[in-house]
Write an enzyme that holds these catalytic residues in place. Sequence first.
Site, PDB file in Angstrom:
ATOM      1  N   HIS A 102       0.836  -1.206   0.000  1.00 49.59           N
ATOM      2  CA  HIS A 102       0.000   0.000   0.000  1.00 49.59           C
ATOM      3  C   HIS A 102       0.871   1.256   0.000  1.00 49.59           C
ATOM      4  O   HIS A 102       0.831   2.052   0.934  1.00 49.59           O
ATOM      5  CB  HIS A 102      -0.956  -0.004   1.195  1.00 49.59           C
ATOM      6  CG  HIS A 102      -2.044  -1.021   1.048  1.00 49.59           C
ATOM      7  ND1 HIS A 102      -2.593  -1.689   2.105  1.00 49.59           N
ATOM      8  CD2 HIS A 102      -2.676  -1.498  -0.050  1.00 49.59           C
ATOM      9  CE1 HIS A 102      -3.508  -2.534   1.662  1.00 49.59           C
ATOM     10  NE2 HIS A 102      -3.566  -2.437   0.360  1.00 49.59           N
ATOM     11  N   GLU A 110      -5.918  -8.740   3.365  1.00 49.64           N
ATOM     12  CA  GLU A 110      -5.629  -9.851   4.285  1.00 49.64           C
ATOM     13  C   GLU A 110      -6.919 -10.432   4.864  1.00 49.64           C
ATOM     14  O   GLU A 110      -7.089 -11.648   4.960  1.00 49.64           O
ATOM     15  CB  GLU A 110      -4.716  -9.388   5.428  1.00 49.64           C
ATOM     16  CG  GLU A 110      -4.331 -10.532   6.364  1.00 49.64           C
ATOM     17  CD  GLU A 110      -3.623 -10.077   7.640  1.00 49.64           C
ATOM     18  OE1 GLU A 110      -3.903 -10.679   8.691  1.00 49.64           O
ATOM     19  OE2 GLU A 110      -2.815  -9.128   7.592  1.00 49.64           O
TER      20      GLU A 110
END
Length: 290
Positions: A41, A131
Amino acid sequence: MIKVEIDEDSGFCFGVVTAIHKAEEELAKGETLYCLGDIVHNSREVDRLKTMGLITINREEFKQLRNVKVLLRAHGEPPETYMIARENNIEIIDATCPVVLRLQKRIKQEFLQDGKQEKQIVIYGKTGHAEVLGLVGQTDGKAIVIEKAEEAKKLDLSKNIRLFSQTTKSLDEFQEIVGYIKKHISQDATFEYYDTICRQVANRMPKLREFAATHDLIFFVSGKKSSNGKMLFEECLKVNPNSHLIDNEREIDVSLLQNVQSIGVCGATSTPKWLMEKIYNHIRALINKE
């Protein structure tokens, strides 16, 4: 003279380092390599790997691919992704973090165990986070995701609960959730919890707080999409209100450099060291100009 320092403990966690190394190794072979979602990210690192040839794709694009190589990033994936890969003859370069892999296995085991028993599998994590999608996928989509401690109130406390956590969440808040469930769960129900927070991430918090407290001004470098970045930045703010979240050197407000003796540069587990160094050098150049 203003002191400028980079936090030595900031930067990529080992899971991200491994994923990036795997991507670089494959790209060095000169073959086409796709990555399902942003490898990390952080838009600067994504751009750097893009110039090396890494093609970032979304889930819909992934389903259309045939006979290619696709890298799975550190966050991990639900079982469906591997099934599509087998059907479409996609070679998977699996860079799932070992900490995440272990967690996926534990959740799957818990889900498959005592099938007849009424129990809720609860994951403390960010809804929609890569995740978390992989973790929920281990339960055929049945796991309940809670983002904050107060959301524990919406759980059915008359049923058995098994609590897990996304690896990059706050340890303090996880313990708050555990405390609430222990206190309010029905006497007829069982409660088991598994602290699955990555220690490499959790241990950064006290070190980061210490670092932020020792400087007059903090520049916290992180991609705006990073949930770990948001959490760690909030930790900086708690001890040093003069902390500022920036994505690149152009976001530095020069007026902040006035009347300070020391400046700290730190970042998230998704922040590359080279970016913090670039910002450090930029600050040094700005100070020398004055």
